[in-house]
Design an enzyme around this catalytic site. Structure first.
Site, short mmCIF file in Angstrom:
data_model
loop_
_atom_site.label_atom_id
_atom_site.label_comp_id
_atom_site.label_asym_id
_atom_site.label_seq_id
_atom_site.Cartn_x
_atom_site.Cartn_y
_atom_site.Cartn_z
N THR A 119 -68.46 0.85 11.38
CA THR A 119 -68.81 -0.09 10.31
C THR A 119 -68.14 0.34 9.02
O THR A 119 -68.21 1.51 8.62
CB THR A 119 -70.34 -0.16 10.14
N HIS A 134 -59.91 8.63 -3.87
CA HIS A 134 -60.51 9.52 -4.87
C HIS A 134 -59.52 10.23 -5.79
O HIS A 134 -59.91 10.96 -6.70
CB HIS A 134 -61.45 10.54 -4.19
N CYS A 158 -58.36 27.43 0.36
CA CYS A 158 -59.22 28.55 0.00
C CYS A 158 -60.13 28.79 1.19
O CYS A 158 -60.89 27.92 1.59
CB CYS A 158 -60.05 28.14 -1.22
#
Ligand code: PLP
Length: 373
Positions: free
Chosen positions: A237, A201, A324
């Site tokens: 999986t 990501h 945070c």
């Protein structure tokens, strides 16, 4: 116009990545462990993805193991190695003090399991020197973890020298390359690292997908047990669509090598604009050994949360780069390791640009920061 400048935290999914993923969320829903045609097609997609990631590193596909995140990859590298070598003569871990929490938080578990853990200091510029590793390493060191590039301040380490020192001392080297994958040439890390953690990501791929490169002979013990997926190293999986997305994102990044130079020029224009603001203090004195999208600074006397709230009101997303918890930002462990005081460490702001950031974005953030009294 809103300005997103928190690409080190995460990046948006590239529409071309989504397109590559969609079939595997819809009609190609087979389980890659199934022997029928649906399963075989899913297995083929996984194999192709594994080849793409392996090629990006210069590795063999059998050395790539898909995980649920960069966090899981790093946990598997450290804890899986510990499980494998428990009771052996090498029982020490050396972890850089500015590693990501996914490495640092393993320390307590390692100690519970009887290992010794020592933290490696860094310089004021956030660099872990090869010399420091050389001084601390011994024939009792099992594994050294020093990240390729730091997620908060962006400093790049000399992973080639560090890896070589580890190899010569017979210790395993884990390199967290989550921030640098496809951005910096990984040959440096790859040649000498035994374990490399990756995440999709940060490169315009989906969240919840990561990968571990483990050199043949340095495979850790699995942490997840079950159906024996990922060649018995990581049961569960596989997230086929996510993994296909990870490979698509990797390919797109490698096909566009100029991407990071464009990012660097936006970052440099931001630094130039921000340098006109006399209240701003840059965290690093040099920019050569810093990731191209990162800019880290403080406004002395202004807590990071105050600055971030102001930016957020102006539609600008930046970050402290630090954890945070319950709405208040903890002083960054990275800045503390670099020698900043707790007060200074609570003031750190990270702006991180991405492939679609513009000079206008950079200008707008600098203007918004100039408004802070
Ligand atoms: N390592 C570094 C350097 C990171 O920046 C991150 C993400 O913030 C991680 C590891 C964890 O990756 P993931 O979010 O995939 O768990």
């Amino acid at each position: 116009m809103p300005v997103y400048a928190d690409h080190a935290a995460t990046t948006p999914l590239d529409p071309r990545v989504l397109e590559a993923m969609l079939p595997f969320l819809q009609e190609e829903y087979g389980n890659p462990s199934s022997v029928h045609a649906w399963g075989r097609r899913a297995r083929m997609a996984l194999d192709e993805a594994r080849e793409v990631i392996a090629a990006a590193l210069g590795a063999h596909p059998q050395e790539i193991f898909f995980t649920s995140s960069g966090t899981e990859a790093a946990n598997l590298a450290l804890l899986g190695t510990a499980l494998k070598h428990r009771g052996g003569a090498r029982n020490r871990f050396l972890l850089a003090s500015l590693e990501h929490h996914c490495v640092l938080e393993c320390a307590d578990r390692l100690r519970e399991w009887g290992f010794e853990v020592e933290f490696l200091p860094c310089t004021r510029e956030g660099e872990v020197l090869a010399r420091t590793v050389e001084e601390k390493i011994s024939d009792r060191t099992l594994l050294v973890s020093v990240m390729h590039a730091n997620n908060e301040v962006g400093t790049i380490n000399d992973v080639r020298s560090i890896g070589r020192i580890c190899r010569e001392a017979g210790a395993l080297y884990h390199c967290d390359a989550v921030q640098s994958f496809t951005m910096l040439p990984l040959e440096d890390a790859f040649e000498w690292a035994d374990l490399i953690s990756l995440s999709a990501h940060k490169i315009y791929g989906p969240k919840g997908v990561g990968g571990l490169f483990a050199r043949a002979g340095a495979f850790p013990k699995p942490l997840l047990l079950g159906g024996g997926q990922e060649r018995e190293l990581r049961a569960g999986t596989e997230n086929v669509a996510g993994i296909v997305g990870f490979a698509a994102a990797t390919k797109l990044a490698l096909e566009d090598p100029g991407r990071w130079e464009r990012v660097r020029s936006v970052r440099d224009s931001f630094v130039e604009a921000l340098a006109r603001n006399r209240r701003v203090q840059f965290t690093l004195a040099q920019w050569e050994k810093v990731l191209p999208g990162h800019a880290h600074f403080r406004i002395p006397g202004r807590k990071a949360e105050t600055v971030l709230i102001h930016l957020d009101r102006r539609g600008i997303a930046a970050s402290s780069g630090a954890a945070c918890s319950s709405g208040s930002i903890e002083p960054s462990h990275v800045l503390l390791a670099m020698g900043f005081s707790p007060e200074e460490a609570a003031e750190g702001i990270r702006v991180s640009f991405g492939k679609d950031s513009t000079r206008a974005d950079a200008e707008e953030i600098a203007e918004a920061l100039a408004e802070i009294r």
